[in-house]
Design a protein around this motif. Sequence first.
Motif, PDB file in Angstrom:
ATOM      1  N   ARG A  11      36.000  36.583  45.876  1.00  0.00           N
ATOM      2  CA  ARG A  11      36.698  35.409  45.354  1.00  0.00           C
ATOM      3  C   ARG A  11      38.205  35.596  45.388  1.00  0.00           C
ATOM      4  O   ARG A  11      38.741  36.572  44.878  1.00  0.00           O
ATOM      5  N   LEU A  12      38.870  34.615  45.983  1.00  0.00           N
ATOM      6  CA  LEU A  12      40.316  34.473  45.918  1.00  0.00           C
ATOM      7  C   LEU A  12      40.579  33.529  44.750  1.00  0.00           C
ATOM      8  O   LEU A  12      39.985  32.456  44.681  1.00  0.00           O
ATOM      9  N   ALA A  13      41.423  33.931  43.821  1.00  0.00           N
ATOM     10  CA  ALA A  13      41.682  33.112  42.638  1.00  0.00           C
ATOM     11  C   ALA A  13      43.127  32.651  42.606  1.00  0.00           C
ATOM     12  O   ALA A  13      44.036  33.362  43.010  1.00  0.00           O
ATOM     13  N   ALA A  14      43.298  31.439  42.123  1.00  0.00           N
ATOM     14  CA  ALA A  14      44.624  30.889  41.844  1.00  0.00           C
ATOM     15  C   ALA A  14      44.529  30.262  40.463  1.00  0.00           C
ATOM     16  O   ALA A  14      43.456  29.837  40.034  1.00  0.00           O
ATOM     17  N   MET A  15      45.646  30.209  39.762  1.00  0.00           N
ATOM     18  CA  MET A  15      45.617  29.700  38.402  1.00  0.00           C
ATOM     19  C   MET A  15      46.933  29.012  38.100  1.00  0.00           C
ATOM     20  O   MET A  15      47.995  29.525  38.447  1.00  0.00           O
ATOM     21  N   GLY A  16      46.846  27.845  37.471  1.00  0.00           N
ATOM     22  CA  GLY A  16      48.054  27.135  37.084  1.00  0.00           C
ATOM     23  C   GLY A  16      47.773  25.673  36.822  1.00  0.00           C
ATOM     24  O   GLY A  16      46.662  25.183  37.052  1.00  0.00           O
ATOM     25  N   ARG A  79      39.978  37.822  32.256  1.00  0.00           N
ATOM     26  CA  ARG A  79      38.643  38.166  32.780  1.00  0.00           C
ATOM     27  C   ARG A  79      38.410  37.505  34.133  1.00  0.00           C
ATOM     28  O   ARG A  79      37.919  38.140  35.065  1.00  0.00           O
ATOM     29  N   GLU A  80      38.785  36.244  34.250  1.00  0.00           N
ATOM     30  CA  GLU A  80      38.578  35.531  35.518  1.00  0.00           C
ATOM     31  C   GLU A  80      39.351  36.206  36.646  1.00  0.00           C
ATOM     32  O   GLU A  80      38.839  36.378  37.747  1.00  0.00           O
ATOM     33  N   LEU A  81      40.596  36.574  36.386  1.00  0.00           N
ATOM     34  CA  LEU A  81      41.383  37.239  37.414  1.00  0.00           C
ATOM     35  C   LEU A  81      40.839  38.629  37.715  1.00  0.00           C
ATOM     36  O   LEU A  81      40.814  39.057  38.870  1.00  0.00           O
ATOM     37  N   ALA A  82      40.373  39.332  36.680  1.00  0.00           N
ATOM     38  CA  ALA A  82      39.817  40.669  36.890  1.00  0.00           C
ATOM     39  C   ALA A  82      38.544  40.620  37.725  1.00  0.00           C
ATOM     40  O   ALA A  82      38.221  41.580  38.428  1.00  0.00           O
ATOM     41  N   GLN A  83      37.815  39.512  37.668  1.00  0.00           N
ATOM     42  CA  GLN A  83      36.583  39.375  38.436  1.00  0.00           C
ATOM     43  C   GLN A  83      36.837  38.809  39.836  1.00  0.00           C
ATOM     44  O   GLN A  83      35.902  38.565  40.584  1.00  0.00           O
ATOM     45  N   SER A  84      38.088  38.624  40.175  1.00  0.00           N
ATOM     46  CA  SER A  84      38.458  38.122  41.489  1.00  0.00           C
ATOM     47  C   SER A  84      38.914  39.282  42.362  1.00  0.00           C
ATOM     48  O   SER A  84      39.310  40.332  41.867  1.00  0.00           O
ATOM     49  N   HIS A  85      38.871  39.075  43.654  1.00  0.00           N
ATOM     50  CA  HIS A  85      39.227  40.135  44.595  1.00  0.00           C
ATOM     51  C   HIS A  85      40.663  40.021  45.091  1.00  0.00           C
ATOM     52  O   HIS A  85      41.193  40.971  45.653  1.00  0.00           O
ATOM     53  N   ALA A  86      41.266  38.873  44.909  1.00  0.00           N
ATOM     54  CA  ALA A  86      42.664  38.684  45.305  1.00  0.00           C
ATOM     55  C   ALA A  86      43.248  37.530  44.501  1.00  0.00           C
ATOM     56  O   ALA A  86      42.579  36.528  44.256  1.00  0.00           O
ATOM     57  N   ASP A 115      45.302  35.390  55.680  1.00  0.00           N
ATOM     58  CA  ASP A 115      44.448  35.936  56.736  1.00  0.00           C
ATOM     59  C   ASP A 115      44.517  37.463  56.710  1.00  0.00           C
ATOM     60  O   ASP A 115      43.497  38.151  56.776  1.00  0.00           O
ATOM     61  N   ARG A 116      45.709  37.980  56.573  1.00  0.00           N
ATOM     62  CA  ARG A 116      45.903  39.434  56.514  1.00  0.00           C
ATOM     63  C   ARG A 116      45.247  40.025  55.264  1.00  0.00           C
ATOM     64  O   ARG A 116      44.538  41.022  55.328  1.00  0.00           O
ATOM     65  N   LEU A 117      45.479  39.398  54.111  1.00  0.00           N
ATOM     66  CA  LEU A 117      44.962  39.894  52.847  1.00  0.00           C
ATOM     67  C   LEU A 117      43.433  39.847  52.792  1.00  0.00           C
ATOM     68  O   LEU A 117      42.784  40.813  52.402  1.00  0.00           O
ATOM     69  N   LEU A 118      42.850  38.726  53.198  1.00  0.00           N
ATOM     70  CA  LEU A 118      41.401  38.577  53.125  1.00  0.00           C
ATOM     71  C   LEU A 118      40.693  39.486  54.122  1.00  0.00           C
ATOM     72  O   LEU A 118      39.558  39.907  53.882  1.00  0.00           O
ATOM     73  N   GLY A 119      41.353  39.792  55.216  1.00  0.00           N
ATOM     74  CA  GLY A 119      40.722  40.580  56.259  1.00  0.00           C
ATOM     75  C   GLY A 119      40.944  42.079  56.181  1.00  0.00           C
ATOM     76  O   GLY A 119      40.356  42.827  56.966  1.00  0.00           O
ATOM     77  N   ASP A 120      41.754  42.541  55.253  1.00  0.00           N
ATOM     78  CA  ASP A 120      42.114  43.964  55.224  1.00  0.00           C
ATOM     79  C   ASP A 120      41.813  44.568  53.856  1.00  0.00           C
ATOM     80  O   ASP A 120      42.633  44.523  52.942  1.00  0.00           O
TER      81      ASP A 120
END
Length: 165
Positions: A11-16, A79-86, A115-120
């Motif tokens: 999971r990629l998370a964004a918050m705001g 918690r939500e951010l901690a359970q996310s991968h990026a 693309d770089r972050l999700l793939g590496d």
Amino acid sequence: ACVPDAGGRRRLAAMGRLVPAKQFDVLIRVFAGLAERHAGWDLAIWGEGPMRAQLQRQVEQAGMADRISLPGRSSDARRELAQSHAFGPREMTRDGEDGLLVPLGDAAALAAGLDRLLGDAGLRSRLAAAGAVSVRRRYSLEVVLARWDELFASVCGTRFAGTAI
């Protein structure tokens, strides 16, 4: 360490707040463009605001309802951010050291960075480790209290002599 869920999803998370200034519409567009290339990833955008209906329509029109969610507010953002991968809080990120920053509104740069972050996985691991150290170093209680002490000294001309409770 954050591990994929039982289905192997990340999971990629964004918050705001869901307002134009946050440019979540750009994030949705960019993620939708990368979704096929990064099939194991989903996007969750936490928050509420006046753009909720518009963003939900954008997700549905992109055919991404199974990959992009707008879960609303969270009672436990940590918690939500901690359970996310990026994820990436801009105010706390130093580009290339503990995160990747791209110019606001630059969809091409955002796509390249994501693309770089999700793939590496190695890059994510290095940034996460550096981020944890950096946050502890810059935002520990002792550091924050020392900054308050400096602020009081600059305003009052004297250092605070009290004890933190």
